[in-house]
Motif scaffolding. Structure first.
Motif, PDB file in Angstrom:
ATOM      1  N   ILE A 131       0.824  -1.214   0.000  1.00 26.88           N
ATOM      2  CA  ILE A 131       0.000   0.000   0.000  1.00 26.88           C
ATOM      3  C   ILE A 131       0.858   1.263   0.000  1.00 26.88           C
ATOM      4  CG2 ILE A 131      -0.222   0.278   2.518  1.00 26.88           C
ATOM      5  CD1 ILE A 131      -3.251   0.704   2.024  1.00 26.88           C
ATOM      6  N   THR A 132       2.098   1.140  -0.438  1.00 28.02           N
ATOM      7  CA  THR A 132       3.030   2.273  -0.440  1.00 28.02           C
ATOM      8  C   THR A 132       2.503   3.452  -1.249  1.00 28.02           C
ATOM      9  OG1 THR A 132       4.999   0.899  -0.123  1.00 28.02           O
ATOM     10  CG2 THR A 132       5.325   3.030  -1.174  1.00 28.02           C
ATOM     11  N   THR A 133       2.133   3.212  -2.501  1.00 30.93           N
ATOM     12  CA  THR A 133       1.729   4.312  -3.381  1.00 30.93           C
ATOM     13  C   THR A 133       0.483   5.030  -2.873  1.00 30.93           C
ATOM     14  OG1 THR A 133       2.757   3.246  -5.293  1.00 30.93           O
ATOM     15  CG2 THR A 133       1.102   4.942  -5.737  1.00 30.93           C
ATOM     16  N   PRO A 134      -0.590   4.316  -2.465  1.00 28.71           N
ATOM     17  CA  PRO A 134      -1.753   5.041  -1.932  1.00 28.71           C
ATOM     18  C   PRO A 134      -1.422   5.906  -0.715  1.00 28.71           C
ATOM     19  CG  PRO A 134      -2.368   2.798  -2.477  1.00 28.71           C
ATOM     20  CD  PRO A 134      -0.878   2.872  -2.626  1.00 28.71           C
ATOM     21  N   ILE A 135      -0.535   5.413   0.153  1.00 29.05           N
ATOM     22  CA  ILE A 135      -0.183   6.193   1.341  1.00 29.05           C
ATOM     23  C   ILE A 135       0.556   7.469   0.945  1.00 29.05           C
ATOM     24  CG2 ILE A 135       1.297   6.259   3.389  1.00 29.05           C
ATOM     25  CD1 ILE A 135       0.588   3.346   3.896  1.00 29.05           C
ATOM     26  N   ILE A 136       1.535   7.353   0.076  1.00 23.22           N
ATOM     27  CA  ILE A 136       2.309   8.534  -0.334  1.00 23.22           C
ATOM     28  C   ILE A 136       1.411   9.560  -1.005  1.00 23.22           C
ATOM     29  CG2 ILE A 136       4.116   9.359  -1.886  1.00 23.22           C
ATOM     30  CD1 ILE A 136       5.654   6.818  -1.304  1.00 23.22           C
ATOM     31  N   LEU A 137       0.579   9.107  -1.934  1.00 24.22           N
ATOM     32  CA  LEU A 137      -0.311  10.036  -2.628  1.00 24.22           C
ATOM     33  C   LEU A 137      -1.291  10.681  -1.662  1.00 24.22           C
ATOM     34  CD1 LEU A 137      -1.022   8.119  -5.958  1.00 24.22           C
ATOM     35  CD2 LEU A 137       0.482  10.094  -5.605  1.00 24.22           C
ATOM     36  N   ASP A 138      -1.768   9.923  -0.686  1.00 21.78           N
ATOM     37  CA  ASP A 138      -2.688  10.476   0.298  1.00 21.78           C
ATOM     38  C   ASP A 138      -1.998  11.545   1.150  1.00 21.78           C
ATOM     39  OD1 ASP A 138      -5.444  10.092   1.586  1.00 21.78           O
ATOM     40  OD2 ASP A 138      -4.121   9.938   3.330  1.00 21.78           O
ATOM     41  N   LEU A 139      -0.756  11.300   1.526  1.00 24.68           N
ATOM     42  CA  LEU A 139      -0.001  12.283   2.302  1.00 24.68           C
ATOM     43  C   LEU A 139       0.205  13.572   1.508  1.00 24.68           C
ATOM     44  CD1 LEU A 139       2.768   9.997   3.875  1.00 24.68           C
ATOM     45  CD2 LEU A 139       0.829  11.022   5.076  1.00 24.68           C
ATOM     46  N   LEU A 140       0.492  13.418   0.217  1.00 23.96           N
ATOM     47  CA  LEU A 140       0.796  14.586  -0.608  1.00 23.96           C
ATOM     48  C   LEU A 140      -0.451  15.359  -1.015  1.00 23.96           C
ATOM     49  CD1 LEU A 140       3.567  13.121  -2.937  1.00 23.96           C
ATOM     50  CD2 LEU A 140       3.854  14.491  -0.872  1.00 23.96           C
ATOM     51  N   LYS A 141      -1.556  14.643  -1.194  1.00 26.01           N
ATOM     52  CA  LYS A 141      -2.777  15.290  -1.670  1.00 26.01           C
ATOM     53  C   LYS A 141      -3.639  15.826  -0.536  1.00 26.01           C
ATOM     54  CE  LYS A 141      -4.999  12.950  -4.859  1.00 26.01           C
ATOM     55  NZ  LYS A 141      -5.561  11.798  -5.593  1.00 26.01           N
ATOM     56  N   GLY A 142      -3.309  15.442   0.692  1.00 28.43           N
ATOM     57  CA  GLY A 142      -4.087  15.902   1.832  1.00 28.43           C
ATOM     58  C   GLY A 142      -3.799  17.352   2.157  1.00 28.43           C
ATOM     59  N   ASN A 143      -4.453  17.832   3.210  1.00 26.40           N
ATOM     60  CA  ASN A 143      -4.316  19.239   3.598  1.00 26.40           C
ATOM     61  C   ASN A 143      -3.216  19.471   4.624  1.00 26.40           C
ATOM     62  OD1 ASN A 143      -6.483  20.111   1.949  1.00 26.40           O
ATOM     63  ND2 ASN A 143      -7.953  19.364   3.481  1.00 26.40           N
ATOM     64  N   ALA A 144      -2.547  18.399   5.023  1.00 26.82           N
ATOM     65  CA  ALA A 144      -1.451  18.544   5.988  1.00 26.82           C
ATOM     66  C   ALA A 144      -0.155  18.881   5.249  1.00 26.82           C
ATOM     67  CB  ALA A 144      -1.283  17.257   6.785  1.00 26.82           C
ATOM     68  N   ASN A 145       0.626  19.745   5.850  1.00 26.22           N
ATOM     69  CA  ASN A 145       1.910  20.123   5.258  1.00 26.22           C
ATOM     70  C   ASN A 145       3.039  19.491   6.062  1.00 26.22           C
ATOM     71  OD1 ASN A 145       0.810  21.871   3.237  1.00 26.22           O
ATOM     72  ND2 ASN A 145       0.473  23.416   4.817  1.00 26.22           N
ATOM     73  N   PHE A 146       3.938  18.814   5.357  1.00 29.00           N
ATOM     74  CA  PHE A 146       5.058  18.149   6.011  1.00 29.00           C
ATOM     75  C   PHE A 146       6.373  18.783   5.561  1.00 29.00           C
ATOM     76  CE2 PHE A 146       1.696  14.945   5.383  1.00 29.00           C
ATOM     77  CZ  PHE A 146       1.384  14.709   6.721  1.00 29.00           C
ATOM     78  N   ASP A 147       7.270  18.961   6.519  1.00 27.03           N
ATOM     79  CA  ASP A 147       8.569  19.533   6.186  1.00 27.03           C
ATOM     80  C   ASP A 147       9.431  18.537   5.426  1.00 27.03           C
ATOM     81  OD1 ASP A 147       8.925  22.303   7.823  1.00 27.03           O
ATOM     82  OD2 ASP A 147       7.602  20.921   8.871  1.00 27.03           O
ATOM     83  N   GLN A 148       9.205  17.255   5.672  1.00 25.67           N
ATOM     84  CA  GLN A 148       9.963  16.215   4.973  1.00 25.67           C
ATOM     85  C   GLN A 148       9.229  14.888   5.138  1.00 25.67           C
ATOM     86  OE1 GLN A 148      14.042  15.858   6.257  1.00 25.67           O
ATOM     87  NE2 GLN A 148      14.663  14.639   4.487  1.00 25.67           N
ATOM     88  N   ILE A 149       9.320  14.049   4.108  1.00 22.30           N
ATOM     89  CA  ILE A 149       8.798  12.689   4.177  1.00 22.30           C
ATOM     90  C   ILE A 149       9.944  11.750   3.849  1.00 22.30           C
ATOM     91  CG2 ILE A 149       7.180  11.013   3.191  1.00 22.30           C
ATOM     92  CD1 ILE A 149       5.323  13.336   2.497  1.00 22.30           C
ATOM     93  N   VAL A 150      10.290  10.876   4.776  1.00 25.75           N
ATOM     94  CA  VAL A 150      11.369   9.910   4.568  1.00 25.75           C
ATOM     95  C   VAL A 150      10.792   8.529   4.829  1.00 25.75           C
ATOM     96  CG1 VAL A 150      13.629   9.090   5.351  1.00 25.75           C
ATOM     97  CG2 VAL A 150      13.174  11.549   5.188  1.00 25.75           C
ATOM     98  N   VAL A 151      10.693   7.729   3.783  1.00 28.60           N
ATOM     99  CA  VAL A 151       9.992   6.445   3.909  1.00 28.60           C
ATOM    100  C   VAL A 151      10.755   5.329   3.202  1.00 28.60           C
ATOM    101  CG1 VAL A 151       7.661   7.312   4.281  1.00 28.60           C
ATOM    102  CG2 VAL A 151       8.542   7.174   1.962  1.00 28.60           C
TER     103      VAL A 151
END
Length: 292
Positions: A131-151
């Motif tokens: 489920i890697t791709t759905p999680i990444i896309l959900d993180l990026l398309k959501g309204n939360a802003n992240f300073d960095q994503i390391v996965v």
């Protein structure tokens, strides 16, 4: 007591709680402390950072994050692991485990309520491969802003995320991710670093938001749909995929020809040959023409 992720302690925890990795949840337990510390280093974790972790398992990465971060909020979907994490992470008062599917979480609300002291928010996780791709896309398309994503993810998926135009790995995922982020593979992880060993090698990918996007798309979701449509039949020409996306009426064909002429794009080109900027320009063009 030895760190959670040492091979001996990991096996002891699994034995104590009669645990085995669940294939249905993509569980593999990382047992290389050097790798875990390199993950934390790749995310530049400091005591100013609030961390979101996805799928903590028995707490191996969580522990290393807790040693350096301000707070760690770990989302664990497997209810059977909650009491294990209560035990293994008992000495860390800056960790909270939430029994929830990350894809169902309201992250902006959770971040606001759980991270009382404001600071950088980063996502650091060993993602389930299925489920890697759905999680990444959900993180990026959501309204939360992240300073960095390391996965951590399957090496094959990591290659697609960082691929450049013209390469065999370059596709819709490459374009969608790189449109929003500076993307790089921090390092690779051999399968022998896990219990049980997965069938594939892994890689750590670092994503950081592009601060200035010169030519923004009109609508990110529609842009994603457009790009996916252009790669629907990878072996077909870009022209054929455009017709599959928009239709084959004489009026549509004329509009498509004008678009390609306008951007000096050969109708016989393959979709993997076009740059991200060209996809953005075309998507915005078709939007202006009321086609998207």
């Amino acid at each position: 007591m030895p760190d959670i992720a040492t091979p001996a302690r990991t096996q002891a925890i699994l034995n104590r709680y009669h645990l085995s990795a669940k294939k249905s949840l993509g569980q593999n337990f990382l047992t290389d402390l050097n790798i875990l510390q390199k993950i934390v280093d790749a995310a530049n974790v400091s005591d100013a950072d609030n961390i979101i972790e996805i799928g903590p398992g028995i707490g191996g990465l969580t522990e290393q994050l807790a040693k350096r971060a301000k707070k760690v909020l770990a989302f664990e979907i497997d209810q059977n692991l909650l009491h294990v994490l209560d035990d293994t992470l008992a000495e860390y008062n800056n960790v909270k485990v939430i029994n929830q599917d990350i894809l169902q979480a309201n992250l902006p609300q959770t971040i606001s309520s759980e991270f009382e002291e404001k600071g950088p928010v980063k996502v650091v996780a060993n993602l389930p491969y299925y489920i890697t791709t759905p999680i990444i896309l959900d993180l990026l398309k959501g309204n939360a802003n992240f300073d960095q994503i390391v996965v951590m993810m399957q090496k094959e998926v990591a290659d697609r995320l960082v691929a450049k135009p013209g390469s065999k790995d370059y596709g819709s995922l490459s374009i969608i991710i790189q449109y929003l982020n500076n993307t790089e593979i921090a390092f690779e992880v051999p399968r022998t670093s896990f219990i049980p060993a997965p069938k594939v090698n892994s890689a750590i990918v670092s994503l950081s938001s592009r601060e200035n996007i010169d030519n923004p798309v009109f609508d990110f979701d529609k842009f994603c749909g457009f790009v996916r449509g252009c790669f629907l039949h990878r072996r077909k020409t870009f022209w054929n995929n455009l017709q599959g996306l928009f239709g084959k009426t004489p009026e549509i064909k004329n509009e498509l020809k004008l678009a390609l002429q306008n951007f000096d794009i050969d109708a016989g080109i393959r979709p993997e040959k076009l740059s991200i900027d060209e996809y953005v320009e075309l998507a915005n063009y078709f939007h202006d023409k009321k086609m998207l």
